[in-house]
Write a protein that holds these residues in place. Structure first.
Motif, PDB file in Angstrom:
ATOM      1  N   ARG A  89     -10.745  -1.502 -10.416  1.00  0.00           N
ATOM      2  CA  ARG A  89      -9.992  -2.136  -9.329  1.00  0.00           C
ATOM      3  C   ARG A  89      -8.893  -1.202  -8.831  1.00  0.00           C
ATOM      4  O   ARG A  89      -8.683  -1.053  -7.620  1.00  0.00           O
ATOM      5  N   ALA A  90      -8.185  -0.589  -9.776  1.00  0.00           N
ATOM      6  CA  ALA A  90      -7.097   0.313  -9.393  1.00  0.00           C
ATOM      7  C   ALA A  90      -7.634   1.552  -8.679  1.00  0.00           C
ATOM      8  O   ALA A  90      -7.047   2.020  -7.684  1.00  0.00           O
ATOM      9  N   GLN A  91      -8.740   2.109  -9.166  1.00  0.00           N
ATOM     10  CA  GLN A  91      -9.315   3.299  -8.537  1.00  0.00           C
ATOM     11  C   GLN A  91      -9.769   3.002  -7.113  1.00  0.00           C
ATOM     12  O   GLN A  91      -9.556   3.812  -6.194  1.00  0.00           O
TER      13      GLN A  91
ATOM     14  N   SER B  15      -3.873   7.526 -10.695  1.00  0.00           N
ATOM     15  CA  SER B  15      -3.556   8.455 -11.781  1.00  0.00           C
ATOM     16  C   SER B  15      -3.998   7.825 -13.099  1.00  0.00           C
ATOM     17  O   SER B  15      -3.502   6.762 -13.472  1.00  0.00           O
ATOM     18  N   LEU B  16      -4.924   8.487 -13.787  1.00  0.00           N
ATOM     19  CA  LEU B  16      -5.406   7.952 -15.054  1.00  0.00           C
ATOM     20  C   LEU B  16      -4.299   7.902 -16.110  1.00  0.00           C
ATOM     21  O   LEU B  16      -4.154   6.873 -16.792  1.00  0.00           O
ATOM     22  N   PRO B  17      -3.496   8.966 -16.278  1.00  0.00           N
ATOM     23  CA  PRO B  17      -2.401   8.866 -17.254  1.00  0.00           C
ATOM     24  C   PRO B  17      -1.444   7.714 -16.931  1.00  0.00           C
ATOM     25  O   PRO B  17      -0.976   7.030 -17.845  1.00  0.00           O
ATOM     26  N   LYS B  18      -1.177   7.493 -15.651  1.00  0.00           N
ATOM     27  CA  LYS B  18      -0.276   6.406 -15.268  1.00  0.00           C
ATOM     28  C   LYS B  18      -0.930   5.052 -15.546  1.00  0.00           C
ATOM     29  O   LYS B  18      -0.252   4.111 -15.989  1.00  0.00           O
ATOM     30  N   PHE B  19      -2.225   4.946 -15.276  1.00  0.00           N
ATOM     31  CA  PHE B  19      -2.921   3.691 -15.584  1.00  0.00           C
ATOM     32  C   PHE B  19      -2.809   3.385 -17.071  1.00  0.00           C
ATOM     33  O   PHE B  19      -2.519   2.251 -17.467  1.00  0.00           O
ATOM     34  N   HIS B  20      -3.036   4.383 -17.906  1.00  0.00           N
ATOM     35  CA  HIS B  20      -2.922   4.176 -19.351  1.00  0.00           C
ATOM     36  C   HIS B  20      -1.500   3.789 -19.743  1.00  0.00           C
ATOM     37  O   HIS B  20      -1.290   2.979 -20.643  1.00  0.00           O
ATOM     38  N   GLU B  21      -0.527   4.358 -19.054  1.00  0.00           N
ATOM     39  CA  GLU B  21       0.863   4.005 -19.332  1.00  0.00           C
ATOM     40  C   GLU B  21       1.135   2.548 -18.980  1.00  0.00           C
ATOM     41  O   GLU B  21       1.842   1.836 -19.702  1.00  0.00           O
ATOM     42  N   VAL B  22       0.570   2.103 -17.871  1.00  0.00           N
ATOM     43  CA  VAL B  22       0.741   0.702 -17.472  1.00  0.00           C
ATOM     44  C   VAL B  22       0.095  -0.227 -18.496  1.00  0.00           C
ATOM     45  O   VAL B  22       0.668  -1.253 -18.881  1.00  0.00           O
TER      46      VAL B  22
ATOM     47  N   ILE C   6      -0.670  -1.801  -8.819  1.00  0.00           N
ATOM     48  CA  ILE C   6      -1.474  -1.438  -7.644  1.00  0.00           C
ATOM     49  C   ILE C   6      -0.712  -1.765  -6.373  1.00  0.00           C
ATOM     50  O   ILE C   6      -0.619  -0.949  -5.451  1.00  0.00           O
ATOM     51  N   ALA C   7      -0.136  -2.954  -6.325  1.00  0.00           N
ATOM     52  CA  ALA C   7       0.591  -3.379  -5.126  1.00  0.00           C
ATOM     53  C   ALA C   7       1.791  -2.482  -4.855  1.00  0.00           C
ATOM     54  O   ALA C   7       2.083  -2.134  -3.706  1.00  0.00           O
ATOM     55  N   ASP C   8       2.482  -2.073  -5.912  1.00  0.00           N
ATOM     56  CA  ASP C   8       3.666  -1.223  -5.747  1.00  0.00           C
ATOM     57  C   ASP C   8       3.309   0.174  -5.263  1.00  0.00           C
ATOM     58  O   ASP C   8       4.109   0.831  -4.585  1.00  0.00           O
ATOM     59  N   ARG C   9       2.105   0.660  -5.602  1.00  0.00           N
ATOM     60  CA  ARG C   9       1.713   2.024  -5.235  1.00  0.00           C
ATOM     61  C   ARG C   9       1.005   2.102  -3.881  1.00  0.00           C
ATOM     62  O   ARG C   9       0.862   3.189  -3.321  1.00  0.00           O
ATOM     63  N   GLN C  10       0.545   0.958  -3.398  1.00  0.00           N
ATOM     64  CA  GLN C  10      -0.147   0.972  -2.107  1.00  0.00           C
ATOM     65  C   GLN C  10       0.865   1.099  -0.970  1.00  0.00           C
ATOM     66  O   GLN C  10       1.939   0.482  -1.010  1.00  0.00           O
ATOM     67  N   PRO C  11       0.556   1.890   0.055  1.00  0.00           N
ATOM     68  CA  PRO C  11       1.490   2.015   1.183  1.00  0.00           C
ATOM     69  C   PRO C  11       1.628   0.698   1.939  1.00  0.00           C
ATOM     70  O   PRO C  11       0.690  -0.102   1.998  1.00  0.00           O
ATOM     71  N   ALA C  12       2.813   0.480   2.442  1.00  0.00           N
ATOM     72  CA  ALA C  12       3.061  -0.755   3.198  1.00  0.00           C
ATOM     73  C   ALA C  12       2.185  -0.794   4.450  1.00  0.00           C
ATOM     74  O   ALA C  12       1.954   0.230   5.104  1.00  0.00           O
ATOM     75  N   ARG C  13       1.708  -1.982   4.781  1.00  0.00           N
ATOM     76  CA  ARG C  13       0.840  -2.137   5.955  1.00  0.00           C
ATOM     77  C   ARG C  13       1.597  -2.816   7.082  1.00  0.00           C
ATOM     78  O   ARG C  13       2.468  -3.605   6.873  1.00  0.00           O
TER      79      ARG C  13
END
Length: 606
Positions: A562-564, A572-579, A599-606
């Motif tokens: 879902r994140a990818q 970022s795989l390392p960041k996903f693992h950190e989450v 995911i919501a925080d990293r997605q650009p605002a629309r």
């Protein structure tokens, strides 16, 4: 991995059974207005005070569980959680804790503290959900018993350290308490016979030899006397004499209790044991098993749904066998590949235990060079590689034990090598990824280093713990560890085992499968022979425990995809693992909410 890595909350006699979260988003996932600093400080203080009291209550109730989890503060206590009166008091404590938690204004907590709040709320409801079921009437089995646990500590290589005079005194104290535990266990099993709450006959037959082996002709020949044969050279002469005398006396008092236990099991309990295999055959069995499912998966999935997931996963993996088989030189039907591999001498190259360990040591070194590219969070505690003690090898599975919280003991990957010539090499890479790193070690050792309450450092749930370790196995493909078709087969075959568990565990405990039917299904599906028996009996002894692996890993894989898909090049795989790992162990629905927020925080605002 078995539940020896589990923390006091999981190892407790009441068996942690978390009430499943519903589909609604957990409260901690919702947006909360910033609380005034003064109110937030007061609410946090209330929560931390309650959290500490809760954890200490768990650790004192099951001090051996605390030891297994790396908390050595109570190493001189055995606990008598199987005593009905103590058990009833513990449930009263849980109710009091739940009332105190409800009085804390959750909205005044920080996001991190809201996670602690939610997990504590979840645990308390779950523990209380187990009150109707007489777990204490089944105090031992071939996988888990206090006498064998203490025997395994005697060599000083287990979770209870034996390097100082104080530590020798602590173990001695536990030996002195063991006769009372044994007599309570016998009383409980007699009550279980009266209520028709008894173990399956096959499990009693598997456990009986363990208890017979614990008996000895003299104190000096007892396994419990082993620490005296390994007294550290730096002990004073006076301490050595005093400890030897004290151990001799304690073992002399323990021997009659061990004799009572072995005789009772052989002469009374075995004849009264049941022919059925599953928990569903016991009074309240269906509800009891549903509680076990909730404990293991942190979901509200029912047995039929889990059974169907298992069958679907078995078919999917066997489809991959059809592609892999020819690469190994096999041209038969896909379902027959595991049996064929189990018959090929080239996949069983070992002659000694040391040869097995050498492969794991080399793999450990390889992973040290590859994993930093995938992880920003790495535990400080080292990982040691050891062989399972001889006493428990026959019934044990390869597993991991946590490091000591004070750093005095590393995390340990225990490999079970009964016969080196029968130890297959195809599954070694995936096994070490699961039990060692980045599986249990990266999760459990890291938990102890995070700034969080002790109930979270030393607690957990099976779906996250085993789900993470099973997900960690899949990372081997990205690191090139499965480029060898034989190792990729081992990976798929281990994944097939976890899928098969969904089928057979629910089959045993909800669909009336017999032990023999389950063994045959595992032989047909996995190509197992002797292991099919021990695995089946494991599931009989620990209903639901094996379900968390696949259910948890499927959720983590789903969240990564879902994140990818949502983040594309920003993933970022390392960041996903950190989450996933950064807030410690959480129920699956709370994990999903965390990832969705990221995911919501990293997605650009629309």
């Amino acid at each position: 991995m078995n539940h020896r890595i589990a923390l006091s909350t999981l190892a407790a006699a009441v068996c942690l059974a978390w009430t499943p979260l519903q589909a609604a988003t957990p409260a901690s996932a919702t947006t909360t207005l910033a609380a005034p600093a003064k109110s937030q400080t007061a609410a946090k203080k209330q929560l931390m005070t309650l959290a500490d009291a809760y954890y200490d209550a768990l650790a004192r109730f099951e001090p051996v569980g605390a030891t297994e989890s790396g908390d050595n503060r109570f190493d001189d206590q055995l606990g008598l959680s199987i005593q009905p009166a103590k058990r009833a008091k513990q449930f009263d404590l849980y109710r009091q804790f739940a009332q105190r938690l409800a009085a804390i204004p959750r909205s005044q907590l920080s996001r991190a503290d809201q996670i602690h709040y939610d997990v504590l709320d979840f645990e308390l409801k779950s523990l209380l959900s187990f009150e109707p079921f007489p777990e204490h009437l089944l105090p031992l089995n071939q996988m888990d018993s206090m006498p064998v646990t203490l025997a395994n500590y005697a060599g000083g290589e287990g979770s209870q350290p034996l390097t100082t005079v104080k530590q020798y005194q602590a173990y001695l104290s536990r030996l002195r308490q063991l006769p009372a535990w044994i007599d309570q266990a016998i009383a409980n099993m007699r009550e279980g016979m009266r209520q028709n709450v008894v173990l399956p006959k096959a499990l009693v037959l598997s456990a009986l030899p363990q208890f017979q082996k614990l008996r000895s002709a003299s104190p000096e020949q007892s396994i419990y006397y082993t620490p005296i044969n390994k007294l550290p050279a730096n002990f004073t002469a006076a301490d050595k004499v005093r400890l030897a005398k004290a151990y001799r006396a304690a073992v002399s008092q323990l021997e009659p209790a061990l004799q009572r236990l072995a005789s009772f099991i052989e002469q009374e309990y075995l004849p009264a044991s049941r022919d059925s295999a599953g928990l569903g055959a016991l009074p309240q069995g269906a509800a009891w098993y549903q509680a076990r499912i909730a404990a293991s998966t942190t979901t509200n999935l029912d047995p039929d749904t889990i059974h169907a997931i298992g069958l679907k996963e078995v078919a999917r993996i066997q489809g991959q066998f059809a592609v892999l088989g020819p690469k190994l030189g096999y041209d038969g039907p896909a379902a027959g590949l595991p049996v064929w591999v189990s018959q090929q001498a080239k996949f069983f190259p070992f002659k000694t235990e040391d040869e097995v360990q050498a492969v794991y040591r080399k793999l450990n070194t390889v992973l040290d060079s590859k994993l930093p590219a995938m992880f920003t969070l790495l535990p400080k505690a080292p990982l040691d590689l050891r062989l399972e003690p001889e006493l428990s090898r026959a019934t044990a599975a390869d597993h991991y034990t946590a490091p000591a919280a004070d750093g005095s003991r590393p995390g340990v990957f225990w490999s079970v090598v009964n016969d080196p010539t029968k130890y297959g090499n195809t599954g070694m890479n995936t096994l070490f990824l699961h039990e060692g790193k980045p599986g249990h070690h990266f999760h459990i050792a890291l938990m102890q280093e995070l700034d969080m309450p002790k109930f979270r450092k030393f607690g957990g749930n099976n779906a996250f713990t085993e789900g993470w370790a099973l997900y960690a196995e899949t990372l081997g493909q990205e690191m090139g560890l499965f480029d060898d078709p034989a190792q990729y087969f081992g990976h798929l075959n281990d994944e097939l085992l976890r899928a098969t568990r969904l089928v057979v565990d629910t089959g045993l405990h909800a669909k009336g499968w017999s032990r023999e039917q389950t063994i045959q299904y595992m032989k047909d599906t996995l190509g197992y022979d002797a292991v099919a028996k021990s695995e089946t009996e494991r599931y009989m002894a620990w209903p639901g425990q094996a379900l968390g692996y696949k259910i948890g890993s499927l959720k983590i894989v789903e969240l990564r995809k879902r994140a990818q898909q949502a983040l594309g090049d920003q993933f970022s795989l390392p960041k996903f693992h950190e989450v996933v790992l950064g807030d410690g162990t959480v129920p699956l629905s709370l994990l999903e909410a965390k990832v969705d927020r990221w995911i919501a925080d990293r997605q650009p605002a629309r």
